[in-house]
Design a protein around this motif. Sequence first.
Motif, PDB file in Angstrom:
ATOM      1  N   THR A  31       0.610  -1.331  -0.003  1.00  0.00           N
ATOM      2  CA  THR A  31       0.112   0.032   0.095  1.00  0.00           C
ATOM      3  C   THR A  31       0.921   1.307   0.006  1.00  0.00           C
ATOM      4  OG1 THR A  31      -1.776  -1.103   1.271  1.00  0.00           O
ATOM      5  CG2 THR A  31      -1.749   1.458   1.210  1.00  0.00           C
ATOM      6  N   ALA A  32       1.944   1.164   0.880  1.00  0.00           N
ATOM      7  CA  ALA A  32       2.758   2.374   0.892  1.00  0.00           C
ATOM      8  C   ALA A  32       3.617   2.671  -0.594  1.00  0.00           C
ATOM      9  CB  ALA A  32       3.857   2.169   1.990  1.00  0.00           C
ATOM     10  N   CYS A  33       3.929   1.580  -1.337  1.00  0.00           N
ATOM     11  CA  CYS A  33       4.386   1.839  -2.574  1.00  0.00           C
ATOM     12  C   CYS A  33       3.434   2.241  -3.539  1.00  0.00           C
ATOM     13  CB  CYS A  33       5.081   0.343  -3.230  1.00  0.00           C
ATOM     14  SG  CYS A  33       6.438  -0.331  -2.291  1.00  0.00           S
ATOM     15  N   ILE A  34       2.179   1.920  -3.534  1.00  0.00           N
ATOM     16  CA  ILE A  34       1.232   2.589  -4.362  1.00  0.00           C
ATOM     17  C   ILE A  34       0.599   3.878  -4.195  1.00  0.00           C
ATOM     18  CG2 ILE A  34      -1.036   2.182  -5.296  1.00  0.00           C
ATOM     19  CD1 ILE A  34      -0.564  -0.886  -5.150  1.00  0.00           C
ATOM     20  N   LEU A  35       0.832   4.222  -2.662  1.00  0.00           N
ATOM     21  CA  LEU A  35       0.548   5.511  -2.238  1.00  0.00           C
ATOM     22  C   LEU A  35       1.763   6.449  -2.943  1.00  0.00           C
ATOM     23  CD1 LEU A  35      -1.380   5.135   0.896  1.00  0.00           C
ATOM     24  CD2 LEU A  35      -2.279   5.667  -1.178  1.00  0.00           C
ATOM     25  N   PHE A  36       3.023   5.871  -2.486  1.00  0.00           N
ATOM     26  CA  PHE A  36       4.091   6.931  -2.973  1.00  0.00           C
ATOM     27  C   PHE A  36       4.150   7.006  -4.251  1.00  0.00           C
ATOM     28  CE2 PHE A  36       8.240   7.002  -4.939  1.00  0.00           C
ATOM     29  CZ  PHE A  36       8.862   7.927  -4.420  1.00  0.00           C
ATOM     30  N   ALA A  37       3.939   6.239  -5.229  1.00  0.00           N
ATOM     31  CA  ALA A  37       3.775   6.322  -6.673  1.00  0.00           C
ATOM     32  C   ALA A  37       2.901   7.165  -7.026  1.00  0.00           C
ATOM     33  CB  ALA A  37       3.553   4.769  -7.401  1.00  0.00           C
ATOM     34  N   TYR A  38       1.631   7.155  -6.357  1.00  0.00           N
ATOM     35  CA  TYR A  38       0.608   8.061  -6.993  1.00  0.00           C
ATOM     36  C   TYR A  38       0.764   9.519  -6.546  1.00  0.00           C
ATOM     37  CZ  TYR A  38      -3.859  10.398  -7.373  1.00  0.00           C
ATOM     38  OH  TYR A  38      -4.942  11.227  -8.095  1.00  0.00           O
ATOM     39  N   ALA A  39       1.649   9.897  -5.276  1.00  0.00           N
ATOM     40  CA  ALA A  39       1.904  11.154  -4.910  1.00  0.00           C
ATOM     41  C   ALA A  39       3.180  11.341  -5.682  1.00  0.00           C
ATOM     42  CB  ALA A  39       2.412  10.855  -3.447  1.00  0.00           C
ATOM     43  N   TYR A  40       4.144  10.625  -6.016  1.00  0.00           N
ATOM     44  CA  TYR A  40       5.226  10.961  -6.815  1.00  0.00           C
ATOM     45  C   TYR A  40       4.774  11.390  -8.256  1.00  0.00           C
ATOM     46  CZ  TYR A  40       9.343  10.035  -9.971  1.00  0.00           C
ATOM     47  OH  TYR A  40      10.472  10.217 -10.800  1.00  0.00           O
ATOM     48  N   ILE A  41       3.895  10.827  -8.808  1.00  0.00           N
ATOM     49  CA  ILE A  41       3.290  11.197 -10.043  1.00  0.00           C
ATOM     50  C   ILE A  41       2.532  12.751 -10.170  1.00  0.00           C
ATOM     51  CG2 ILE A  41       1.216  10.014 -10.343  1.00  0.00           C
ATOM     52  CD1 ILE A  41       3.435  10.449 -13.405  1.00  0.00           C
ATOM     53  N   THR A  42       2.206  12.858  -8.985  1.00  0.00           N
ATOM     54  CA  THR A  42       1.248  13.994  -8.674  1.00  0.00           C
ATOM     55  C   THR A  42       2.281  15.220  -8.400  1.00  0.00           C
ATOM     56  OG1 THR A  42      -0.575  12.830  -7.917  1.00  0.00           O
ATOM     57  CG2 THR A  42      -0.480  15.164  -7.456  1.00  0.00           C
TER      58      THR A  42
ATOM     59  N   HIS B   2       6.002   3.323 -12.555  1.00  0.00           N
ATOM     60  CA  HIS B   2       5.565   2.109 -12.841  1.00  0.00           C
ATOM     61  C   HIS B   2       6.105   0.938 -12.108  1.00  0.00           C
ATOM     62  CE1 HIS B   2       2.944   4.005 -15.701  1.00  0.00           C
ATOM     63  NE2 HIS B   2       3.965   4.485 -16.248  1.00  0.00           N
ATOM     64  N   GLY B   3       7.457   1.158 -11.763  1.00  0.00           N
ATOM     65  CA  GLY B   3       8.181   0.226 -10.984  1.00  0.00           C
ATOM     66  C   GLY B   3       7.656   0.132  -9.472  1.00  0.00           C
ATOM     67  N   THR B   4       7.481   1.160  -9.168  1.00  0.00           N
ATOM     68  CA  THR B   4       6.967   1.182  -7.631  1.00  0.00           C
ATOM     69  C   THR B   4       5.510   0.659  -7.805  1.00  0.00           C
ATOM     70  OG1 THR B   4       8.243   3.083  -7.093  1.00  0.00           O
ATOM     71  CG2 THR B   4       6.629   2.605  -5.606  1.00  0.00           C
ATOM     72  N   ASN B   5       4.720   0.989  -8.564  1.00  0.00           N
ATOM     73  CA  ASN B   5       3.386   0.428  -8.407  1.00  0.00           C
ATOM     74  C   ASN B   5       3.233  -1.054  -8.665  1.00  0.00           C
ATOM     75  OD1 ASN B   5       1.277   2.410  -8.216  1.00  0.00           O
ATOM     76  ND2 ASN B   5       1.771   3.403 -10.411  1.00  0.00           N
ATOM     77  N   LEU B   6       3.929  -1.485  -9.454  1.00  0.00           N
ATOM     78  CA  LEU B   6       4.453  -2.960  -9.839  1.00  0.00           C
ATOM     79  C   LEU B   6       4.857  -3.715  -8.590  1.00  0.00           C
ATOM     80  CD1 LEU B   6       4.209  -5.464 -11.738  1.00  0.00           C
ATOM     81  CD2 LEU B   6       6.436  -5.059 -12.131  1.00  0.00           C
ATOM     82  N   VAL B   7       5.824  -3.311  -7.921  1.00  0.00           N
ATOM     83  CA  VAL B   7       6.351  -3.780  -6.572  1.00  0.00           C
ATOM     84  C   VAL B   7       4.987  -3.496  -5.624  1.00  0.00           C
ATOM     85  CG1 VAL B   7       7.944  -3.315  -4.616  1.00  0.00           C
ATOM     86  CG2 VAL B   7       8.789  -3.328  -6.920  1.00  0.00           C
ATOM     87  N   GLY B   8       4.384  -2.523  -5.471  1.00  0.00           N
ATOM     88  CA  GLY B   8       3.165  -2.511  -4.595  1.00  0.00           C
ATOM     89  C   GLY B   8       2.133  -3.435  -4.680  1.00  0.00           C
ATOM     90  N   ALA B   9       1.967  -3.580  -6.179  1.00  0.00           N
ATOM     91  CA  ALA B   9       0.791  -4.583  -6.613  1.00  0.00           C
ATOM     92  C   ALA B   9       1.289  -6.239  -6.099  1.00  0.00           C
ATOM     93  CB  ALA B   9       0.516  -4.687  -7.929  1.00  0.00           C
ATOM     94  N   LEU B  10       2.524  -6.479  -6.435  1.00  0.00           N
ATOM     95  CA  LEU B  10       3.070  -7.723  -6.040  1.00  0.00           C
ATOM     96  C   LEU B  10       2.840  -8.144  -4.575  1.00  0.00           C
ATOM     97  CD1 LEU B  10       5.713  -8.065  -8.738  1.00  0.00           C
ATOM     98  CD2 LEU B  10       3.661  -9.062  -9.039  1.00  0.00           C
ATOM     99  N   LEU B  11       3.316  -7.043  -3.770  1.00  0.00           N
ATOM    100  CA  LEU B  11       3.376  -7.090  -2.465  1.00  0.00           C
ATOM    101  C   LEU B  11       1.882  -7.499  -1.897  1.00  0.00           C
ATOM    102  CD1 LEU B  11       6.039  -4.554  -1.274  1.00  0.00           C
ATOM    103  CD2 LEU B  11       6.296  -7.070  -1.194  1.00  0.00           C
TER     104      LEU B  11
END
Length: 86
Positions: free
Chosen positions: A18-29, A40-49
């Motif tokens: 969840t932290a990875c996906i939130l970080f990726a969203y904040a990063y892109i914003t 996309h790498g952070t989103n993928l890691v988040g989804a896999l976790l």
Amino acid sequence: MNHWISPQLADVIGFAGTACILFAYAYITWAERPNAYVQHGTNLVGALLLTASLTVHFNAASLLLEAFWSAIAIWGLVKALRAQRN
């Protein structure tokens, strides 16, 4: 039921995802010129976790979401690789 990880560890892994996906969203914003590999790498890691945590705390709707989230992240990484080559 025996799981490959404990429910407590599954929670920690899920929170990390969840932290990875939130970080990726904040990063892109927030980033002026976001790096597609980071996003996309952070989103993928988040989804896999999160998918790993779902093997203990199963939820079909969340598993479907993580499958699509992973596929979109992989597509984004492939697009970034192709753009870099051209």
